[in-house]
Design a protein around this motif. Structure first.
Motif, PDB file in Angstrom:
ATOM      1  N   ARG A 128       1.227   8.947   3.335  1.00  0.00           N
ATOM      2  CA  ARG A 128       0.016   9.961   3.988  1.00  0.00           C
ATOM      3  C   ARG A 128      -1.517   9.138   3.687  1.00  0.00           C
ATOM      4  O   ARG A 128      -2.243   9.209   4.397  1.00  0.00           O
ATOM      5  N   ALA A 129      -1.529   8.689   2.589  1.00  0.00           N
ATOM      6  CA  ALA A 129      -2.867   8.017   2.155  1.00  0.00           C
ATOM      7  C   ALA A 129      -3.320   6.949   3.008  1.00  0.00           C
ATOM      8  O   ALA A 129      -4.356   6.888   3.546  1.00  0.00           O
ATOM      9  N   CYS A 130      -2.321   5.953   3.411  1.00  0.00           N
ATOM     10  CA  CYS A 130      -2.279   4.973   4.201  1.00  0.00           C
ATOM     11  C   CYS A 130      -2.718   5.254   5.593  1.00  0.00           C
ATOM     12  O   CYS A 130      -3.466   4.719   6.250  1.00  0.00           O
ATOM     13  N   VAL A 131      -1.973   6.381   6.308  1.00  0.00           N
ATOM     14  CA  VAL A 131      -2.272   7.058   7.456  1.00  0.00           C
ATOM     15  C   VAL A 131      -3.789   7.705   7.676  1.00  0.00           C
ATOM     16  O   VAL A 131      -4.405   7.345   8.571  1.00  0.00           O
ATOM     17  N   HIS A 132      -4.323   8.051   6.435  1.00  0.00           N
ATOM     18  CA  HIS A 132      -5.575   8.997   6.150  1.00  0.00           C
ATOM     19  C   HIS A 132      -6.438   7.577   6.160  1.00  0.00           C
ATOM     20  O   HIS A 132      -7.614   7.779   6.971  1.00  0.00           O
ATOM     21  N   MET A 133      -6.399   6.595   5.641  1.00  0.00           N
ATOM     22  CA  MET A 133      -7.247   5.389   5.718  1.00  0.00           C
ATOM     23  C   MET A 133      -7.164   4.881   6.946  1.00  0.00           C
ATOM     24  O   MET A 133      -8.449   4.377   7.458  1.00  0.00           O
ATOM     25  N   ALA A 134      -6.098   4.500   7.577  1.00  0.00           N
ATOM     26  CA  ALA A 134      -6.191   4.057   9.061  1.00  0.00           C
ATOM     27  C   ALA A 134      -6.735   5.036   9.935  1.00  0.00           C
ATOM     28  O   ALA A 134      -7.543   4.308  10.813  1.00  0.00           O
ATOM     29  N   ALA A 135      -6.826   6.292   9.891  1.00  0.00           N
ATOM     30  CA  ALA A 135      -7.165   7.206  10.815  1.00  0.00           C
ATOM     31  C   ALA A 135      -8.735   7.057  10.733  1.00  0.00           C
ATOM     32  O   ALA A 135      -9.603   7.109  11.773  1.00  0.00           O
ATOM     33  N   ALA A 136      -9.260   7.129   9.294  1.00  0.00           N
ATOM     34  CA  ALA A 136     -10.593   6.953   9.108  1.00  0.00           C
ATOM     35  C   ALA A 136     -11.335   5.876   9.538  1.00  0.00           C
ATOM     36  O   ALA A 136     -12.281   5.502  10.415  1.00  0.00           O
TER      37      ALA A 136
ATOM     38  N   TYR B 205       0.794  -1.162  -0.009  1.00  0.00           N
ATOM     39  CA  TYR B 205      -0.081   0.012   0.178  1.00  0.00           C
ATOM     40  C   TYR B 205       0.859   1.138   0.015  1.00  0.00           C
ATOM     41  O   TYR B 205       0.423   2.200  -0.770  1.00  0.00           O
ATOM     42  N   GLY B 206       1.918   1.152   0.716  1.00  0.00           N
ATOM     43  CA  GLY B 206       3.096   2.351   0.893  1.00  0.00           C
ATOM     44  C   GLY B 206       3.270   2.887  -0.473  1.00  0.00           C
ATOM     45  O   GLY B 206       3.523   4.004  -0.442  1.00  0.00           O
ATOM     46  N   THR B 207       3.550   1.824  -1.444  1.00  0.00           N
ATOM     47  CA  THR B 207       4.425   1.995  -2.735  1.00  0.00           C
ATOM     48  C   THR B 207       3.277   2.771  -3.537  1.00  0.00           C
ATOM     49  O   THR B 207       3.405   3.720  -4.174  1.00  0.00           O
ATOM     50  N   LEU B 208       1.936   2.123  -3.464  1.00  0.00           N
ATOM     51  CA  LEU B 208       0.984   2.637  -4.515  1.00  0.00           C
ATOM     52  C   LEU B 208       0.153   3.732  -4.076  1.00  0.00           C
ATOM     53  O   LEU B 208      -0.014   4.885  -4.924  1.00  0.00           O
ATOM     54  N   LEU B 209      -0.075   4.122  -3.040  1.00  0.00           N
ATOM     55  CA  LEU B 209      -0.866   4.861  -2.356  1.00  0.00           C
ATOM     56  C   LEU B 209      -0.049   6.124  -1.754  1.00  0.00           C
ATOM     57  O   LEU B 209      -0.342   7.096  -1.656  1.00  0.00           O
TER      58      LEU B 209
END
Length: 183
Positions: free
Chosen positions: A8-16, A1-5
Motif C-alpha cells: 500500500r505504501a509503495c502504491v501511494h509513493m508511486a502514485a504521488a 520495498y514491498g517487504t519493509l513498507l
C-alpha cells in the motif's frame, strides 16, 4: 520495498511521484502555450525546454508566472531530494549494522553512486532552471541540459548493470585491453 513498507505504501509513493510529475508537466505546458513569443520561435537548444522558451517571451506577467512555477517546482524537487537523503541516511544506518564486510560493501556500492547521480541531476537542473539570465550562454545552457537530461540516465543504467558479474568482467577486460594497447 514491498517487504519493509508494504504494498500500500509503495502504491501511494508511486502514485504521488506520477501524479506530481503529471501535474507539474500540465501546469508548465499550459503556461508555456499561453506565452506570447515576440523574439521568433527558434530555440538555441537541441530540445525545447522552459528556460529557452522564456527567452523568446515578451510578456512580463507570463514570464513571472512561469518563473513562479519554476520556483515551486524547484521547491518540490528539493523536498524530494531531502526525502531521498533522509531515506539514504536510514539505509546507511541499517547497512552499518550488517556484520559482514562484504555485505556492507555490496550495499554501499549501489547506494553511494545512485545518490551521486541523484545529486548531479538535482543540482544541474536547479542551475539550469534557476540561474540568472545574465550568466546564460548557448554553450553553457547546452552543457547543463546534457548534464541533467542525458548523463543521469546513462549513469543509472551503468550503475545497476555493474551488479551483473558478466558485465563487470567484460568492462574489466575492455579496460585492460585499452591500457595494454596504449603502452
Amino acid at each position: 520495498y514491498g517487504t519493509l513498507l508494504g504494498s500500500r505504501a509503495c502504491v501511494h509513493m508511486a502514485a504521488a511521484a506520477w501524479g506530481s510529475g503529471f501535474l507539474n508537466a500540465l501546469l508548465h505546458t499550459a503556461n508555456t502555450f499561453s506565452l506570447p513569443l515576440c523574439h521568433g520561435n527558434v530555440v538555441d537548444q537541441f530540445f525545447c525546454e522552459i528556460p529557452q522558451i522564456l527567452k523568446l517571451s515578451c510578456s512580463d506577467s507570463s514570464y513571472l508566472r512561469e518563473v513562479g512555477l519554476l520556483v515551486f517546482t524547484a521547491f518540490l524537487s528539493f523536498a524530494c531530494f531531502v526525502f531521498i537523503v533522509l531515506s539514504y541516511v536510514q539505509i546507511f544506518r541499517d547497512v552499518l549494522r550488517i556484520s559482514s564486510e562484504q555485505g556492507r560493501h555490496k550495499a554501499f556500492s549501489t547506494c553511494l553512486p545512485h545518490l551521486a547521480v541523484v545529486g548531479l541531476f538535482i543540482s544541474t537542473s536547479f542551475f539550469a532552471y534557476l540561474k540568472p539570465p545574465a550568466i546564460s550562454s548557448p554553450s553553457l545552457d547546452l552543457v547543463v541540459a546534457v548534464l541533467y537530461s542525458v548523463v543521469p540516465p546513462v549513469l543509472n543504467s551503468f550503475i545497476y548493470s555493474m551488479k551483473n558479474r558478466e558485465l563487470k568482467d567484460a568492462v574489466k577486460e575492455l579496460i585492460q585491453r585499452t591500457l595494454f594497447h596504449q603502452q
